[in-house]
Design an enzyme around this catalytic site. Structure first.
Site, PDB file in Angstrom:
ATOM      1  CG  ASP A  13      -1.787   1.218   1.348  1.00 12.19           C
ATOM      2  OD1 ASP A  13      -2.469   1.518   0.348  1.00 12.19           O
ATOM      3  OD2 ASP A  13      -1.818   1.877   2.394  1.00 12.19           O
ATOM      4  CB  SER A  14       0.204   4.760  -0.847  1.00 11.99           C
ATOM      5  OG  SER A  14      -1.019   4.874  -0.140  1.00 11.99           O
ATOM      6  CB  CYS A  76      -2.943   0.943  -2.654  1.00 11.29           C
ATOM      7  SG  CYS A  76      -2.907   2.647  -3.243  1.00 11.29           S
ATOM      8  CD  GLU A 155      -1.915   8.172   6.921  1.00 10.76           C
ATOM      9  OE1 GLU A 155      -0.982   8.991   7.017  1.00 10.76           O
ATOM     10  OE2 GLU A 155      -1.995   7.311   6.039  1.00 10.76           O
ATOM     11  CB  CYS A 187     -10.005   5.114   0.488  1.00  4.85           C
ATOM     12  SG  CYS A 187      -8.436   5.569   1.266  1.00  4.85           S
ATOM     13  CG  HIS A 189      -6.451   5.529   5.251  1.00  2.77           C
ATOM     14  ND1 HIS A 189      -5.714   5.210   4.140  1.00  2.77           N
ATOM     15  CD2 HIS A 189      -5.573   6.020   6.158  1.00  2.77           C
ATOM     16  CE1 HIS A 189      -4.443   5.504   4.371  1.00  2.77           C
ATOM     17  NE2 HIS A 189      -4.328   5.993   5.584  1.00  2.77           N
TER      18      HIS A 189
END
Length: 273
Positions: A13-14, A76, A155, A187, A189
């Site tokens: 993932d990024s 991702c 985050e 996404c 997240h």
């Protein structure tokens, strides 16, 4: 059992978002080991060009191949949109992304044919979810909504913060005007905001978590290819975590969401691959 079955699964993932995919793999495929790479030095991918995301993804795949992985999951959405098809043609290892599993389940779930998708600007503007769903269900109506502030809020650890709730309301209320009955958390997240999103959209809207659907698709893929590790529910799974920057921050975030604490995160120079 062949050596291949015991080989780990590569997940990348990024940054930290793909840990929601790793978490679902740990829960649903307890016999499998994971090698995770988070590209924390070059996050976010959502604002990068297709050429750049493809270059980054190729470097990461080359690194994962040095770890003898038996399958790769692009955890991702942006990299799944921009790099999966190209990389699939270039490598022998089975590889899947997070978009197709979520799109498929959304099409099977919707009753009124109106599906919402939330994601990064890149994922929404790529139209990738829409094109997958139209292939499966040509008359589906898809409403996409970029939610760029969700990633930094997650985050920052502000998952239940009033600011996050307010931002979510502003993003989601617009979507609800389209009478959607299904919403894809497009996404990695976003599953961490699931309860906030649920409160805003209500019980009538089905939430599709592509992280979970990807783990289920991975299990089917491994069984089909004869690569499943039957050592169900091992006491000590051997998961390895690598990042391109900020290893300590990554480890702290990972330990807040994964089923077991990770002892060590190793930083590598991904540009060498």
């Amino acid at each position: 059992m062949s050596k291949d079955c015991k080989a780990p699964i590569g997940v990348f993932d990024s940054g930290v978002g793909g840990l929601t995919v790793a978490r679902e793999i740990m829960r649903n495929l307890p016999g499998e080991d994971i090698v995770y790479f988070g590209d924390t030095a070059r996050v976010p991918y959502g604002s990068k060009s297709k050429a750049t995301v493809l270059r980054y993804s190729r470097q990461i795949v080359r690194f994962l191949k040095t770890q003898q992985v038996k399958a790769i999951v692009i955890a991702c959405n942006t990299a799944s949109a921009y790099a999966l098809e190209d990389i699939r043609k270039e490598i022998e290892i089975p590889i899947i992304g997070v978009i197709q599993p979520g799109a498929k389940v959304a099409c099977e779930t919707t009753a009124n044919g109106r599906i919402g998708v939330i994601g990064t600007k890149a994922t929404i503007s790529s139209g990738i979810y829409t094109s997958f769903m139209r292939r499966q269900k040509p008359d589906v109506q898809v409403v996409g909504k970029p939610c760029p502030l969700f990633v930094p809020l997650v985050e920052e650890g502000w998952i239940k913060d009033p600011i996050t709730v307010e931002v979510a309301k502003r993003y989601l209320e617009e979507l609800l005007q389209y009478d959607i009955d299904t919403l894809i958390l497009g996404c990695t997240h976003y599953p961490l905001l699931r309860s906030t999103i649920r409160e805003i959209v209500g019980e009538k809207v089905t939430l599709v978590n592509p992280a979970y659907e990807t783990a289920i698709e991975l299990r089917e893929l491994l069984e089909r290819e004869g690569l499943s590790n039957p050592a169900k529910g091992k006491e000590h799974p051997n998961h390895c975590f690598y990042v391109s920057d900020a290893a300590e921050d990554f480890r702290n975030f990972a330990n807040s969401i994964l089923p077991y604490d990770i002892e060590m995160t190793q930083q590598i120079n991904i540009e060498e691959y």
